[in-house]
Structure formats: structure tokens, C-alpha cells
Scaffold this motif. Structure first.
Motif, PDB file in Angstrom:
ATOM      1  N   ASP A 155      69.842 -69.833 -24.937  1.00  0.00           N
ATOM      2  CA  ASP A 155      70.803 -68.904 -25.070  1.00  0.00           C
ATOM      3  C   ASP A 155      70.672 -68.313 -23.134  1.00  0.00           C
ATOM      4  O   ASP A 155      71.889 -68.055 -22.996  1.00  0.00           O
ATOM      5  N   THR A 156      69.227 -68.982 -22.497  1.00  0.00           N
ATOM      6  CA  THR A 156      69.656 -68.620 -21.185  1.00  0.00           C
ATOM      7  C   THR A 156      70.479 -70.293 -20.106  1.00  0.00           C
ATOM      8  O   THR A 156      71.003 -69.789 -18.990  1.00  0.00           O
ATOM      9  N   VAL A 179      74.067 -69.431 -23.029  1.00  0.00           N
ATOM     10  CA  VAL A 179      75.694 -67.900 -23.254  1.00  0.00           C
ATOM     11  C   VAL A 179      74.659 -67.568 -22.310  1.00  0.00           C
ATOM     12  O   VAL A 179      75.972 -66.407 -22.450  1.00  0.00           O
ATOM     13  N   ASN A 180      73.756 -67.321 -22.262  1.00  0.00           N
ATOM     14  CA  ASN A 180      73.457 -66.055 -21.170  1.00  0.00           C
ATOM     15  C   ASN A 180      72.771 -66.227 -19.882  1.00  0.00           C
ATOM     16  O   ASN A 180      71.562 -66.647 -20.091  1.00  0.00           O
TER      17      ASN A 180
END
Length: 240
Positions: free
Chosen positions: A52-53, A56-57
Motif C-alpha cells: 500500500d505505502t 498504491v498510496n
């Protein structure tokens, strides 16, 4: 004489890597497999670094953690910092500006070099794990300013590779992935016959580079070509 590793690799948080990715890590050539290198690499787990980090984000919080870790590594004699995922190109500028050590976060840093050596009349293909996660910021922060002769190919919609996203708790058929890598690049060349070089964004793809080079017959740059270049530049590894 100090024999501690001069290159450190920031990798995803321990225990946060899906089984499918752990399977890929067992292959020589994978960025987090020590057998990939003829020299020692300091592999550092980073709390909060995950799909995620990183993919994606990406966020300021992770950059701050990277910076803090790098400053500590410098005290231990580390001269250069890299990472275990090509999407960390997002953090290239911020990390390089914050620490005095050499920073090379992503194999995407080789794209401008590849564009230069093939010339203006040929294209460079980027093979990425997932084109939906490859954003404008990655290109900008990796120093890729020329988009005219750039082609992006993606593995995300391949049946076996795509299971990384749909069924991450299950293992891969590694031989099927080999065929998918070759197939994606072959189809890209069919559409763009003027492709002159390939850059693999994903650090899970270098285990397939040898076969890709053999079957496609073009220069293939990956994480390990970048790591080798930096190791020689730092005198960590010598050819003669």
C-alpha cells in the motif's frame, strides 16, 4: 579493514509480504535474495513499508522513516541506499535530497540512459508489475523527461501474474510466469517493432532477464544491472 556492507537495501516490513511474493523472493535475481549478488548487501526491513505505502498510496510518513533509517545506516559505514521495489522511484528525490549517501531507489533510473543509447528513432519499453500503479510522479522523480520514445508494458492482467493481486495468499506457477513475461514483451514488440531496449521496473522480474535477453535479443536493464553498476562505481565489486 572494515568488511561491513557498503550498500543497504530497504525492504518491505517483515511479516507483511504475501506468500506469492515470498515465493518469488526464493529465486536468484530477486532483489531481496542475497544469492543475487556477488557481494554483501545490508538488507533492512522497514516498518510500514508494504504494497500500500510503496505501490498504491505512497506517503510522507514512509519517506520520513526511510530518511531516519538511512541516517542511521550512514553511521555504520553504508555508502549507498537502494530499495526492494521499483515503485520506490516515488521517493527518489526526497530521499536523495535528505541524506548524503548515494540513493538509487528504482531500476526506472536507467530509462534515460536506455533512451540515450538507442537514439531518438527507437523506443524503450518499460515492463512494469502493474501499470495502474505507475504514476506521473514515478516518471518525474526518476528523471524521465522524454516520453516520446517510451512504451509501457504491464504484467498485471496476465493470468498467473495477476493472481498476485486476486489471490495473494496462494503460490504461483513460476514457469507460467516465465512464459507470461516473454509473451508480454513479444506482443509489445509486435505493436512497436522499433523498441530497442527494455527496462524491467519490478524487482521480482530480474530472475527472468536472462531468458528474456536470449529470446528477444535486445538489451534488458533490470534492478541487478543497476545494482551491479553502482557496486562497481563504489568499488564494492571489481571486474578485474
Amino acid at each position: 579493514m572494515d568488511q561491513s556492507p557498503k550498500i543497504a537495501l530497504l525492504r518491505w516490513e517483515k511479516g507483511k509480504v504475501f506468500p506469492a511474493l515470498l515465493q518469488l523472493e526464493t529465486l536468484p535475481g530477486n532483489s531481496t535474495n542475497p544469492a543475487s549478488y556477488p557481494f554483501d548487501v545490508n538488507m533492512v526491513y522497514v516498518e510500514g513499508a508494504n504494497s500500500d505505502t510503496v505501490e498504491v498510496n505512497p506517503c510522507q510518513e514512509l519517506l520520513d522513516k526511510y530518511i531516519a533509517i538511512c541516517k542511521d545506516l550512514a553511521k555504520k559505514g553504508v555508502k549507498a541506499i537502494t530499495t526492494s521495489c521499483g515503485f520506490n522511484a516515488y521517493y527518489q528525490e526526497g530521499l536523495a535530497a535528505a541524506v548524503p549517501e548515494v540513493v538509487f531507489t528504482s531500476s526506472l533510473l536507467q530509462v534515460p540512459f536506455a533512451q540515450t543509447i538507442v537514439g531518438p528513432n527507437r523506443k524503450v519499453a518499460i515492463l512494469t508489475a502493474n501499470v495502474t500503479d505507475l504514476k506521473e510522479e514515478h516518471f518525474v522523480r526518476a528523471g524521465i523527461t522524454n516520453r516520446d520514445n517510451l512504451v509501457v508494458l504491464s504484467m498485471h492482467d496476465q493470468p498467473e501474474w495477476g493472481r498476485m493481486y486476486s489471490h495473494p495468499e496462494e503460490e504461483f506457477n513460476l514457469e507460467a510466469i516465465t512464459d507470461e513475461v516473454i509473451g508480454v514483451v513479444r506482443r509489445g514488440i509486435e505493436v512497436h517493432p522499433d523498441i530497442g531496449a527494455i527496462v524491467l521496473e519490478c524487482t521480482d522480474l530480474p530472475p527472468y532477464s536472462y531468458r528474456l535477453r536470449d529470446e528477444i535479443g535486445l538489451p534488458v536493464f533490470d534492478f541487478n544491472s543497476l545494482m551491479g553498476h553502482m557496486a562497481m562505481a563504489l568499488n564494492v565489486h571489481k571486474l578485474y
